[in-house]
Every structure is written in C-alpha cells, then in structure tokens.
Design a protein around this motif. Structure first.
Motif, mmCIF file in Angstrom:
data_model
loop_
_atom_site.group_PDB
_atom_site.id
_atom_site.type_symbol
_atom_site.label_atom_id
_atom_site.label_comp_id
_atom_site.label_asym_id
_atom_site.label_seq_id
_atom_site.Cartn_x
_atom_site.Cartn_y
_atom_site.Cartn_z
ATOM 1 N N SER A 60 -8.667 -9.221 -3.288
ATOM 2 C CA SER A 60 -8.672 -9.177 -4.837
ATOM 3 C C SER A 60 -9.500 -10.632 -5.510
ATOM 4 O O SER A 60 -9.791 -9.967 -6.556
ATOM 5 N N ALA A 97 -10.768 -0.055 -4.300
ATOM 6 C CA ALA A 97 -10.861 1.209 -3.463
ATOM 7 C C ALA A 97 -9.243 1.858 -2.355
ATOM 8 O O ALA A 97 -8.636 0.430 -2.394
ATOM 9 N N GLN A 143 -7.520 0.716 -0.514
ATOM 10 C CA GLN A 143 -7.382 0.027 1.038
ATOM 11 C C GLN A 143 -6.638 0.968 1.922
ATOM 12 O O GLN A 143 -7.332 0.595 3.533
ATOM 13 N N HIS A 198 -11.742 -10.330 4.189
ATOM 14 C CA HIS A 198 -11.220 -11.691 4.292
ATOM 15 C C HIS A 198 -10.235 -12.516 5.374
ATOM 16 O O HIS A 198 -10.029 -13.609 5.346
ATOM 17 N N ASN A 253 -1.942 -9.333 3.844
ATOM 18 C CA ASN A 253 -1.415 -7.559 3.380
ATOM 19 C C ASN A 253 -2.487 -7.131 4.201
ATOM 20 O O ASN A 253 -2.270 -6.263 4.857
ATOM 21 N N SER A 254 -3.842 -7.501 4.222
ATOM 22 C CA SER A 254 -4.644 -6.933 4.549
ATOM 23 C C SER A 254 -5.205 -7.002 6.159
ATOM 24 O O SER A 254 -5.098 -5.557 6.884
ATOM 25 N N GLU A 257 -1.582 -4.013 7.253
ATOM 26 C CA GLU A 257 -2.018 -2.733 6.848
ATOM 27 C C GLU A 257 -3.274 -2.270 8.175
ATOM 28 O O GLU A 257 -3.155 -1.738 8.923
ATOM 29 N N TYR A 272 -10.273 -17.975 1.345
ATOM 30 C CA TYR A 272 -10.082 -18.756 0.406
ATOM 31 C C TYR A 272 -8.400 -18.709 0.941
ATOM 32 O O TYR A 272 -8.351 -18.292 2.116
HETATM 33 O O1 LIG Z 1 -9.762 -3.001 -3.188
HETATM 34 C C1 LIG Z 1 -9.060 -3.215 -2.893
HETATM 35 C C2 LIG Z 1 -8.774 -4.503 -2.159
HETATM 36 C C3 LIG Z 1 -7.883 -5.163 -2.330
HETATM 37 N N1 LIG Z 1 -6.882 -3.942 -2.020
HETATM 38 C C4 LIG Z 1 -5.203 -4.780 -1.371
HETATM 39 O O2 LIG Z 1 -4.318 -5.471 -2.407
HETATM 40 C C5 LIG Z 1 -4.122 -6.454 -0.886
HETATM 41 C C6 LIG Z 1 -5.251 -7.735 -0.781
HETATM 42 O O3 LIG Z 1 -3.844 -8.795 -0.273
HETATM 43 P P1 LIG Z 1 -4.269 -9.809 1.000
HETATM 44 O O4 LIG Z 1 -2.924 -10.469 1.184
HETATM 45 O O5 LIG Z 1 -4.285 -9.042 1.831
HETATM 46 O O6 LIG Z 1 -4.940 -11.302 -0.031
HETATM 47 P P2 LIG Z 1 -5.386 -11.312 -1.477
HETATM 48 O O7 LIG Z 1 -6.482 -10.344 -1.981
HETATM 49 O O8 LIG Z 1 -3.970 -11.620 -1.817
HETATM 50 O O9 LIG Z 1 -6.303 -11.900 -1.466
HETATM 51 C C7 LIG Z 1 -3.867 -5.447 -0.232
HETATM 52 O O10 LIG Z 1 -2.424 -4.718 0.538
HETATM 53 C C8 LIG Z 1 -4.979 -4.153 0.480
HETATM 54 O O11 LIG Z 1 -4.637 -2.726 0.325
HETATM 55 C C9 LIG Z 1 -6.719 -2.842 -2.570
HETATM 56 O O12 LIG Z 1 -5.864 -2.115 -2.402
HETATM 57 N N2 LIG Z 1 -7.873 -2.690 -2.614
#
Ligand SMILES: O=c1ccn([C@@H]2O[C@H](COP(=O)(O)OP(=O)(O)O)[C@@H](O)[C@H]2O)c(=O)[nH]1
Ligand SMILES: COc1cc(-c2[o+]c3cc(O)cc([O-])c3cc2O[C@@H]2O[C@H](CO)[C@H](O)[C@H](O)[C@H]2O)cc(OC)c1O
Length: 496
Positions: free
Chosen positions: A291, A363, A365, A380, A384-385, A388, A402
């Motif tokens: 995000s 998108a 994801q 990154h 959560n990524s 998944e 970060y």
């Molecule tokens: O274009 C995007 C970017 C992020 N995500 C979702 O946003 C979350 C990001 O969480 P993460 O813990 O990976 O990282 P953060 O964004 O909190 O640093 C995950 O569920 C991703 O699937 C998404 O659906 N589409």
C-alpha cells in the motif's frame, strides 16, 4: 432463552494490513464457536490521513453490507490530537494510538454486554493497562511475523544490554533467529538504538509481555524457530513470563478495496485477470509493492531495463509518488496512480506489448497470485503479501522498502528458502540495479540457477503447509481451539 454473546472488542491500527487480518482472525474465532459464542465490536480510531480514513470507511461499509451471519458492530472513538513532534512513523503511530486510551476505557466500560477480551493492535500494546483496570483479558494481535514478535519481546533485553557492557554497536542476537542477525536484516526502526523509534518498539515489546495472550497471523510450521523461542520464554528479560501465543494463521483477508477472497474467487472481469487469462500457464512474473510502495523515475528505468532484458512475461503494479509532496502527518507515504506516459521510458510499452502489462493503480493482488499464469512475485515483502504468495505456492523475490520488510526478506530467503535473494542498496533508498533484478527474475522464473529451483520447490511445500495448518488436526486449528477456550474462560471471569 437467548443470551447476549460476550464481545471481543477490537482496537486495530487503521492500516488495512493491520485492520483486515485482525478482523478476519476474530471472525474465525466466532465461526469456530458456531457463530453465536461471541460478538465483535470494532473500535474505530479516526485515522491521521485522508487516504487512510477513506480506506477504513470503505472497509466498514463493505463489512456492514456483507451478510456474514456474525454479529459485528462498529464504535467510533472520539478524535484525539496527533503528536506534532514525533521523530518517525513508528513513534507517531504508537503515540497516536496510545492517546486513545481514555476513550477505549470509556467505550469498554460503557458496553451493554459482557466483554470477553480486548484485542489490541501491536501498536496499541500499552492499552493492556486499560483492560487490566477493567478486569478484562487483553490480547495483542501480531499482524506481522513470529520473527518480529521474537525481536520485539527481546528488544528490552537488547536495550538494557546496550545501556551497559555491550555498547551501542552490539550485534543483534535474538533467540530463535539466526545469530547474529545480519545488519541487512535489521528493520530500520531498531537499527539505531538511540533513536526514539527503537525506544518505542522496545516499550511495545515490553507491554506484549503483560498481555493475557498474543494472537499471531502465522503458523508453527512456517516459523518454527522464532515461535519455539517465544514459547520457551527465551525472548523476554529473565524472570518475566511470556503470555501464551496463538499462531492461528495464515489468515488471509478481504482487502478494504475491491478485491476477491482467495478462498472462492468469483469469475473476475478485472483487466489484470483477463490479461492473465490470455497468458500461458506459469509464465508471468508479478511485481507489486504494497500500500505504500512507489519508485522514483531512475528506479523505474532500471526496472524497465530488467524486465525488457529478462524476456519474461510480467504484470507490474506501478504507482506514482505521493500527492502533495507526501507530507502526511504520520510520515507515511501513500502512492498515487501512476502517470505511465511520464514515468516509463519512451517506447517501453510498445517493445513489451503482448508480454507485459503495467497497471497504474490498486490491483486485485490475491486474485492475481491465485492465477495459473503467475509463477513468481517480486514483492516489498509486507507480511500479508507474503502469506498470500505462500498460500498459492508462488516463490518470491523480496524487495524490502519500509517497516519490518528487511527482516521479512531475510527470513524468506535464508530461513524459509521460498525466495531468491536480490541485492537491495539500503544506503540508496533500497535501490536495485537493472542487472541484479534481471538476474533474480531469470533465476526465479526457471533459469538454470539452483537458488530458483529450490525457491520454487520450497514455495510449493509451504503452500501445502499453510493449507494443512488451518484444517482440523492442523497446528493453527489447534491454536484456534486453545484461543477459543481461553476466551470462554476469560468471559466467565468476574469483572471489576
Ligand atoms: O495493488 C495492491 C497492493 C496491495 N494489495 C493488498 O494490500 C495488502 C498489503 O499488505 P502487506 O502487509 O503486504 O503490506 P502493507 O501494504 O501493509 O505494507 C495485501 O493484502 C495485498 O494483497 C492489493 O490487493 N493490491
Ligand atoms: C510493523 O512496523 C511498521 C508498520 C507500519 C505500517 O504503517 C502503516 C500506516 C498506514 O497509514 C497504513 C498502513 O497500512 C500501515 C501499515 C504498516 O505496516 C504494515 O503492516 C503489515 C502487517 O504487519 C506488513 O507486515 C507491512 O510490512 C507493514 O508495512 C509502518 C512502519 O514504519 C514505516 C512500521 O515500522
């Protein structure tokens, strides 16, 4: 006669990477008890940025519109003043969240139903005192790794050692993690022991130990080393008890934005997915950076060169720099939709037409990672990524940007073996050279390299591990049972 089910009162940080997994995890607790044993009341703090506010509102709206059959309510807390002199994001978040303590106390004390537990975001750990004052059990929800949990519980030990004989440059040794932790793996917020961010994380870790329990979005089999060290009490200062830890993950959540559950993806018409439908199986590398991930033009040019030279198919979520110069009060940097004409080198889209798609905004994801055409993920490394990706058996190339992501990258490559390493220059804002990204992508996507072969094999193994953990008889299922029993016990205790 119907009785009112006791409430789990949730206090998540506003970021969707924190709020969504906490809520989903607690829904799992409700479902485990047949849906009627507990209810959920989610306390909503007013987020410090407009971007985060609209994400939270969208989340609440979607949750209220969905019919889950579960009793879920939302309670908005009065606004508090954001700290004006915080040095870093972490200090800001911790102080802002902690400033809500009186409002949380009032909300819990004023509830018309019994409260089984107060479930606190990792940044809200100091509010264990609010729960204690009301005679309510408190649980910290760890939305990141077991490794970060071990590190945070151990920070008070490291802080006190640094005050004494070991000095400021002492190597970072954390029970359950490879020792000493390489400097490249140490999260920025604890790299400098004199910074307020280190002190805040140490204080949070100290308060974790005062909770009734810790709910963790991970699984025993995913992170056996750190979770065993935590459970054995090896991370906390001598003489201090460690609360029971409940690793109930992986819990994947529906995002705040339009998104699809990985469990039952509906037929999607999202352009990214229809593009993937036209690609051969296991041929596409997916690039997406959470995000808050975005890149300056020189880095974009390096990525383009790498993707062009690698000859592999790709789907790249490319975001633009934060609006208004990025000066959000919490220091976070939320990207904007990318202006591809301005960001991409001339001719790049034409030269890669048919084998590459650059997507300039959010998108889906989870749906992309679930697609048969996708076989590698440059990420990154937000937890959560990572979960998944593992859920779908997709091997990774971590590109930490970060938060705790440098620690996550190290764990993925050197401990779990599900990722190919890539050199990221921390002294140049995590810059990666084109040749390095090209090498890593070739290795991940099926070149001759042994690293890539091992990562692909290990990622498939972890997919099986993740799915089994949550099934009846699995470790996360057992943890959920233990947690459920503890919550029932807590609900039956007399309150103050
Ligand atoms: O274009 C995007 C970017 C992020 N995500 C979702 O946003 C979350 C990001 O969480 P993460 O813990 O990976 O990282 P953060 O964004 O909190 O640093 C995950 O569920 C991703 O699937 C998404 O659906 N589409
Ligand atoms: C864990 O330590 C840090 C977390 C964050 C952080 O801040 C944040 C602020 C927002 O306004 C919105 C967010 O979504 C958000 C998310 C966030 O942490 C993410 O948490 C995930 C689950 O724990 C995941 O592991 C990601 O890697 C995190 O980025 C920020 C921070 O400093 C910048 C931290 O040290």
């Amino acid at each position: 006669m119907a009785t009112t089910p006791p409430a789990l009162v949730l206090l998540p940080e506003w970021g969707s990477g924190h709020l969504a997994p906490m809520l989903e995890s607690c829904k799992r607790v409700l479902l485990h008890g047949g849906g009627r044993a507990f209810s959920i009341t989610l306390l909503v703090m007013r987020p410090p940025t407009a971007e985060a506010s609209s994400e939270v509102e969208e989340h609440v709206r979607r949750e209220q519109a969905a019919f889950s059959g579960l009793e879920i309510g939302f309670h908005r807390l009065p606004a508090v003043d954001p700290p004006k002199d915080a040095v870093g994001v972490e200090e800001f978040i911790a102080r802002y969240v902690t400033a809500h303590a009186p409002h949380v106390r009032d909300a819990v004390a004023g509830m018309s139903r019994p409260v089984a537990a107060l479930v606190l975001d990792m940044f809200a750990a100091p509010l264990v005192d609010v729960a204690r004052g009301l005679g309510v059990p408190s649980y910290v929800f760890m939305s990141s790794t077991g490794a970060l949990l071990a590190l945070m519980l151990h920070l008070p030990v490291l802080r006190d050692a640094a005050d004494g004989e070991e000095g400021d440059d002492a190597a970072m040794r954390v029970p359950g993690l490879p020792s000493p932790l390489p400097a490249a793996a140490v999260p920025g917020f604890v790299a400098d022991r004199k910074s307020p961010n280190f002190e805040w994380f140490a204080r949070l870790g100290e308060r974790f130990a005062d909770a009734t329990g810790i709910i963790a979005n991970t699984a025993d089999e995913l992170e056996p080393g750190p979770l065993a060290a935590v459970a054995e009490g090896a991370c906390v200062p001598p003489g201090r008890p460690t609360p029971p830890v409940y690793p109930i993950g992986p819990v994947l959540s529906l995002g705040a934005k339009k998104d699809c559950s990985s469990e039952a993806p509906p037929l999607s018409t999202h352009e990214c997915v229809t593009w993937l439908d036209a690609q051969p199986a296991a041929s596409v590398v997916f690039l997406c950076f959470g995000s808050m991930g975005w890149f300056e033009p020189p880095q974009v040019a390096e990525i383009c060169a790498a993707l062009e030279r690698s000859r592999h198919r790709f789907l790249w979520v490319l975001r633009g720099p934060p609006g208004d110069g990025g000066g959000a009060p919490d220091g976070s940097e939320h990207p904007t939709d990318a202006d591809l004409d301005a960001l991409l080198p001339e001719g790049f889209l034409e030269r890669t037409k048919g084998r590459g798609l650059v997507w300039p905004t959010w998108a889906p994801q989870k749906e992309i990672l679930a697609h048969a055409a996708v076989s590698g993920f440059v990420t990154h490394g937000g937890w959560n990524s990572v979960l998944e990706s593992l859920w779908h058996g997709v091997p990774m190339i971590p590109w930490p940007l970060y938060a705790e992501q440098h620690l996550n990258a190290f764990e993925l490559v050197s401990v779990m073996g599900v990722a190919v390493a890539m050199e990221v220059d921390r002294d140049r804002e995590n810059f990666v050279e084109a040749a390095e990204l090209e090498r890593a992508v070739r290795s991940l996507m099926g070149g001759e390299s042994e690293d890539g072969r091992k990562a692909r094999e290990k990622a498939k193994e972890m997919m099986a591990v993740c799915r089994k953990a949550g099934e009846m008889g699995g470790s996360s299922y057992a943890a959920l049972q233990r947690l459920s029993a503890a919550l029932h016990y807590g609900a039956a205790l007399p309150k103050k």
